[in-house]
Design a protein around this motif. Structure first.
Motif, PDB file in Angstrom:
ATOM      1  N   ARG A 118      30.359  29.858  36.852  1.00 16.38           N
ATOM      2  CA  ARG A 118      29.215  30.491  36.319  1.00 16.38           C
ATOM      3  C   ARG A 118      29.282  31.918  36.556  1.00 16.38           C
ATOM      4  O   ARG A 118      28.369  32.634  36.490  1.00 16.38           O
ATOM      5  N   LYS A 119      30.558  32.555  36.912  1.00 16.80           N
ATOM      6  CA  LYS A 119      30.809  33.939  37.135  1.00 16.80           C
ATOM      7  C   LYS A 119      30.106  34.401  37.993  1.00 16.80           C
ATOM      8  O   LYS A 119      29.697  35.725  37.855  1.00 16.80           O
ATOM      9  N   LEU A 120      29.960  33.814  38.922  1.00 16.55           N
ATOM     10  CA  LEU A 120      29.196  34.609  40.309  1.00 16.55           C
ATOM     11  C   LEU A 120      30.193  35.165  41.214  1.00 16.55           C
ATOM     12  O   LEU A 120      31.595  34.619  41.200  1.00 16.55           O
ATOM     13  N   ASP A 121      29.662  35.699  42.095  1.00 13.48           N
ATOM     14  CA  ASP A 121      30.601  36.544  42.887  1.00 13.48           C
ATOM     15  C   ASP A 121      30.973  35.681  44.091  1.00 13.48           C
ATOM     16  O   ASP A 121      29.876  35.415  44.931  1.00 13.48           O
ATOM     17  N   THR A 122      32.021  34.925  44.128  1.00 13.94           N
ATOM     18  CA  THR A 122      32.217  33.978  45.025  1.00 13.94           C
ATOM     19  C   THR A 122      32.658  34.516  46.386  1.00 13.94           C
ATOM     20  O   THR A 122      32.245  33.853  47.584  1.00 13.94           O
ATOM     21  N   GLU A 123      32.869  35.625  46.483  1.00 15.21           N
ATOM     22  CA  GLU A 123      32.792  36.265  47.903  1.00 15.21           C
ATOM     23  C   GLU A 123      31.559  36.124  48.796  1.00 15.21           C
ATOM     24  O   GLU A 123      31.349  36.083  50.185  1.00 15.21           O
ATOM     25  N   ARG A 124      30.242  36.089  47.992  1.00 16.43           N
ATOM     26  CA  ARG A 124      28.951  35.726  48.689  1.00 16.43           C
ATOM     27  C   ARG A 124      28.856  34.674  49.174  1.00 16.43           C
ATOM     28  O   ARG A 124      27.821  34.321  50.036  1.00 16.43           O
ATOM     29  N   PHE A 125      29.605  33.736  48.718  1.00 15.14           N
ATOM     30  CA  PHE A 125      29.609  32.261  49.030  1.00 15.14           C
ATOM     31  C   PHE A 125      30.627  31.877  49.829  1.00 15.14           C
ATOM     32  O   PHE A 125      30.737  30.530  50.327  1.00 15.14           O
ATOM     33  N   THR A 126      31.426  32.765  50.438  1.00 13.78           N
ATOM     34  CA  THR A 126      32.521  32.110  51.322  1.00 13.78           C
ATOM     35  C   THR A 126      32.132  31.647  52.607  1.00 13.78           C
ATOM     36  O   THR A 126      32.418  30.495  53.216  1.00 13.78           O
ATOM     37  N   LEU A 127      30.939  32.333  53.259  1.00  6.95           N
ATOM     38  CA  LEU A 127      30.486  31.935  54.525  1.00  6.95           C
ATOM     39  C   LEU A 127      29.083  31.842  54.569  1.00  6.95           C
ATOM     40  O   LEU A 127      28.502  32.914  54.401  1.00  6.95           O
TER      41      LEU A 127
END
Lengths: 145, 911
Positions: free
Chosen positions: B351-360
């Protein structure tokens, strides 16, 4: 100071995020917690000296980690208050959390939506406050000395 | 040096201004405050280097003010933001003065105001002032500097020295009571406690008091651990090392005791003293709080005890391999609940979301997000809603968002110039339903933006962050080099010439008869001159190499072309960022409430266009604030929100961009424009009655035209909108207006992304190849000469039921007449400019082509109707037509007023 105020648990929140402070202030109204907020670490030390809180909550999302470490070191020298960290980097195993525990912080609690400070406005907010109080009680129980 | 100063300073001004303008709506984030601080710090440094003392002084005071904000001692109030904006104005003035060789005058008033604001800090929370007020020391002085342990560093050092002197004796006496008389030890304790209490380092004093009362290992270890913090803060040894060494055996014994009872968490103070840096010192408290079942916790505690015993046995301060292994396992286990499973991360990535926001993430959120990839007909959406100004409203607002949308994240952010709540949700993909749901919860739903994040979006707050390095091709290191625009333009000019040479090279290879001739020669020499065969073969190989080289050169020039086109473009944000301040100041001056929203959407445009576009946009925005937007009182009377909305947005459509300036003001008073246009003799009363509202509105682009009853500092003189039209036309663009009484006005600029390379229609006049910009072409048609008619002396054809005036291009451009054609057919290009249409007769319509427009020699630059030159591959010069000039020429050639009649023809009046 009213009788109700004296029976309330004094809690100091240090956060540079006004909406997080506002959210917690709203949650603490008519609760067992008497919240005092400080807008930054520079006045936390004095506020702690003057309010003798049981708990100091540091919002790591809005404070520089090095600044937080220095503050924790100083707080442990001037107060017996429990120091609880909150913020996205308070996930177990994160280096910042490790450094702060090393400095003397007692525990950590994640915000309900990670870094999102506005999450306190949701029903998660009450859950968060309850968790905070439970954590304080648990940490006090475990205190060795 | 001056140039470098100017460039650097301009960047700091731009970045700082954006933050400060936004500060009037919402307190900036800490990162922004830091950026502001650094900007003023850099400006101060630059001013010093260049010997600009007066500017250095202002920057220094601004920096000081920001230092108090940065430290939390005071908030960035509106008055502070205004002072900082004034400082930026001073920096701008200094920059201009420097560039123009003038002396920059010191602004003592501003410096004094900044100083006063810095001193008057402490405007933070109520608690802060309360604390400050009660921080009076026993001696009546203000005891504590902000954030310091004590106001006097020397006193703290003296305390450390006292520890160093007395503690080792105390430690020895603990182990061997006979080493010192008890009364001496008691006196030492009292001395230390008195000093600690005097300087109010209470917890350390309490810990020492506990030791004095009962000197057992846990109490001494607790005190020693606090002392460790004290000595680290002061960088003073404080006797810590000696005491720790003296009591080491005592502590080891006590630590082994808690380990044998499987209670390592009760021995953390011993661990910190005996093995500083051991991973369990920080992991055990985390294990204590972890949400693991009791048996798993017990297993880890057992393993930790075993590892710690091994560490103690090794008698080194470093952790053993066993400790390392167990600690890694424990750390990994503790983090597991905070991590998304790979399948969910892949879904988020798609979904081209910023995966860094979802790491923890917090465990409940992990649980929720882990299921999302299985949902049918649902996707991520980003909702942007204008953020309310007050904290209480914000919290209430976020609560509403939470109940209506069940958000994943809710953040405050400045998105595309708008202070917003940005909410990430995961919802069913029926956008209309979703929009209705959001609209039902929020006031002013018109101000909400809903973006579906399905992987096709180009920009999103929660989207993948484009790294700066990726934006500039080939700059993997992220190092940037400043290149003067003139040098860039010169380089583009050379590349254009190289393009022409390459095209000739290509034509030479492909049109060459050499391969055929060589083949014939080869065939001939086989029979008649075999001795020449090796030489002919050599020539054939040479020819082949030549063709191969040409192909390679062609490939390379194509790559250079692509790369340089990338260099030419810069983000539109750099231009849009200039306007929030202007709009804010103008609105403040006129006591209007305007929420300005600039949305550049990551579009990049030709750098040459930015400066030309700046003026038109500035004029149109000023016009909107000055004349379009009403006062809050007028708006309330009209049942509109007190705050007007002014939006500057851009959208890319293929190789064109559409820039819109829209306001929700009073709209253009069409009747007033019509009356003024008639009075100014721009149109007759009768003709004006037949024009559409949008056509009448276009009169505001006429030089000197103004409907304003009053002239302001910024508009109303009838100068500006005509300049806007001229500049946009120069860029190959056009402006449309859409206005609705009481609802507002939209100015719509449609222009190419690059003015250097534009799509053209090529046509032959018989003597000269010409290129007509694609944007002016309506259609090309071939008609019989018999279809030509004479309407009021003007050659015209009837096209789609309307008369179209036809002009010979050679006559308009005064080109030599071509040889008379025998054909009874006419090639006509139907052109449109500024709402008017004409037919342009050419000898032959050729083809469409993207062309690199080159600068003209100054001597021919002023020729009417000619906008530039270009070359074809054969180095044939092509004249590029200027639409505005061509219509001006047509107007002069016509036997009647083209402007009004062209409109009449459009309306089918001349049948």
């Amino acid at each position: 100071m009213s009788p109700q105020e004296t029976s309330q648990m004094p809690l100091i929140l240090t956060s540079k995020d006004p909406s997080f402070s506002a959210g917690l202030e709203q949650l603490c109204q008519n609760s067992a917690v008497r919240l005092v907020t400080t807008a930054g670490p520079s006045i936390t030390l004095e506020t702690v000296r003057n309010n003798a809180p049981e708990l100091v909550l540091l919002d790591l999302d809005s404070i520089d980690a090095a600044e937080a470490i220095r503050l924790v070191l100083k707080l442990t020298l001037v107060s017996r208050a429990l120091i609880v960290l909150t913020g996205v980097e308070t996930v177990p195993g994160e280096p910042v959390l490790d450094a702060l525990i090393q400095a003397g912080a007692h525990g950590s609690l994640l915000k309900p939506e990670g870094k999102t400070s506005l999450s306190l406005a949701t029903e998660n907010g009450q859950v968060y406050l309850n968790q905070l109080i439970a954590l304080k009680n648990e940490l006090q129980r475990r205190r060795v000395v | 040096m001056v140039q470098e100063f100017a460039t650097e300073v301009a960047e700091h001004i731009e970045a700082s201004e954006q933050i400060l303008v936004g500060a009037s709506v919402e307190a900036p984030a800490q990162g922004d405050i830091n950026l502001l601080f650094r900007s003023f710090h850099s400006i101060k440094g630059l001013a010093r280097v260049i010997g600009f003392g007066a500017l250095e002084g202002i920057a220094h005071e601004a920096e000081s003010l920001l230092a108090t904000v940065r430290s939390g001692a005071q908030a960035l109030t509106e008055s502070a933001a205004n002072l900082l904006l004034q400082s930026l104005d001073a920096v701008k003035q200094a920059r201009t003065d420097l560039m123009e060789g003038r002396e920059f005058k010191a602004n003592d008033k501003l410096v004094a105001a900044l100083k006063s604001a810095t001193k008057g800090g402490g405007g933070g929370s109520a608690a802060a002032s309360e604390a400050g007020a009660s921080a009076e020391g026993e001696d009546g002085t203000s005891n504590f500097l902000h954030g310091d342990l004590y106001f006097d560093q020397d006193t703290l050092v003296a305390q450390a020295e006292l520890f160093e002197e007395l503690l080792p004796g105390i430690a020895r006496a603990v182990l061997d009571p006979l080493s010192s008389p008890p009364e001496v030890i008691q006196e030492d304790f009292e001395t230390l406690l008195f000093a600690l209490r005097k300087i109010r380092i209470q917890a350390l004093a309490d810990a020492l008091q506990a030791v004095a009362e009962q000197p057992d290992p846990p109490r001494f270890a607790r005190f020693l651990r606090l002392l460790d913090g004290f000595r680290n803060l002061l960088s003073q040894s404080s006797g810590y090392a000696e005491v720790a060494l003296t009591l080491r055996g005592w502590f080891i014994e006590a630590f082994r005791a808690v380990l044998s009872e499987q209670r390592p968490q009760d021995g953390l103070d011993y661990l910190a003293i005996l093995m500083p840096g051991n991973p369990f010192a920080v992991l055990l408290p985390q294990l204590d709080q972890a949400d693991l079942d009791d048996s798993e916790k017990a297993d880890f505690l057992k393993l930790a005890c075993e590892a710690l015993r091994t560490d103690l046995d090794s008698e080194t301060s470093t952790a053993s391999a066993l400790s390392g292994m167990v600690a890694d396992r424990l750390r990994d286990r503790l983090r597991r609940a905070y991590r998304l499973p790979p399948v969910a991360l892949r879904f988020i990535e798609s979904r081209k979301l910023d995966t860094e926001r979802f790491t923890l993430l917090p465990p409940p959120l992990v649980e929720r997000l882990s299921q999302m990839h299985q949902s049918k007909n649902a996707d991520f959406f980003e909702v942007l809603i204008e953020q309310p100004a007050s904290k209480a409203a914000l919290v209430e607002f976020a609560a509403k968002a939470a109940s209506a949308l069940d958000p994943i994240f809710t953040e405050k952010a400045t998105v595309e110039g708008m202070q917003s709540l940005v909410i990430l949700i995961f919802a069913q993909t029926d956008e209309e339903q979703l929009r209705a749901k959001i609209a039902a919860c929020f006031p002013n739903p018109d101000l909400l933006i809903l973006r579906k994040l399905d992987g096709r979006q180009t920009t999103a707050h929660y989207g993948v962050k484009v790294k700066a390095a990726a934006a500039s091709p080939g700059s993997g290191s992220g190092v940037q080099v400043r290149v003067p625009v003139e040098l860039m333009d010169a380089m583009f000019g050379r590349i254009g010439q190289f393009f022409s040479v390459a095209a000739r090279f290509n034509a030479m290879v492909h049109d060459s008869q050499a391969p055929d001739i060589l083949r014939e020669l080869s065939d001939f020499s086989v029979l008649h001159a075999p001795q020449l065969l090796p030489k002919i073969d050599w020539l054939i190989r040479q020819q082949n190499d030549f063709a191969t080289l040409e192909a390679e050169a062609h490939r390379l020039i194509s790559l250079i072309h692509e790369t340089t086109l990338g260099l030419r473009v810069i983000p539109l944000e750099t231009l849009f960022g200039r306007f929030p301040r202007m709009v804010r100041d103008l609105a403040q001056k006129q006591k209007k409430l305007v929420r300005f929203d600039a949305r550049a959407k990551g579009i990049r445009v030709d750098n040459g266009m930015v400066e030309l576009l700046a003026d038109p946009l500035m004029h149109m925005l000023r016009n909107s604030v000055d004349h379009g937007i009403e006062s809050p009182e007028e708006r309330l009377a009209e049942s509109k929100p007190r705050t007007a909305v002014l939006i500057l947005s851009a959208e890319q459509r293929g190789n064109r961009i559409l820039v819109e300036i829209s306001d929700d003001g009073r709209g253009i008073n069409i009747e007033k424009v019509r009356t003024k246009a008639v009075a100014a003799d721009l149109v007759t009363e009768e003709e004006s009655r037949k024009l559409s509202e949008d056509q009448i509105a276009r009169f505001i682009f006429t030089p000197g035209f103004s409907t304003a009853d009053r002239i302001t500092d910024t508009s109303g003189r009838g100068v500006g909108m005509d300049v806007a039209l001229v500049n946009v036309t120069k860029l190959g663009g056009k402006i449309d207006i859409q206005t609705r009484p009481g609802k507002g006005t939209i100015f719509r600029i449609d222009m190419p992304l690059s003015k250097a390379i534009q799509p053209m229609l090529l046509a032959e006049t018989g003597v000269q190849t010409v290129a007509l910009p694609d944007r002016m072409i309506v259609e090309g048609t071939v008609v019989s000469t018999e279809e030509l008619q004479n309407v009021n002396g003007q050659r015209s054809i009837l096209l789609h039921g309307r008369f179209l005036p036809v002009f010979k291009l050679v006559e308009l451009l005064r080109l030599p007449a071509p040889p008379e054609a025998n054909s009874n057919q006419l090639s006509i290009v139907v052109c449109e400019f500024n709402g008017r249409r004409i037919g342009v007769e050419v000898h032959k319509i050729l083809r469409r082509n993207d062309m690199l427009i080159q600068e003209m020699h100054p001597r021919i630059a002023h020729l009417p109707g000619i906008g530039g030159i270009s070359t074809l591959g054969t180095d044939r010069i092509v004249v590029v037509i200027d639409p505005e000039g061509l219509f001006e020429l047509a107007k002069r050639h016509t036997t009647f007023g083209l402007r009004t009649h062209a409109v009449r023809i459009e309306h089918g009046e001349l049948s």
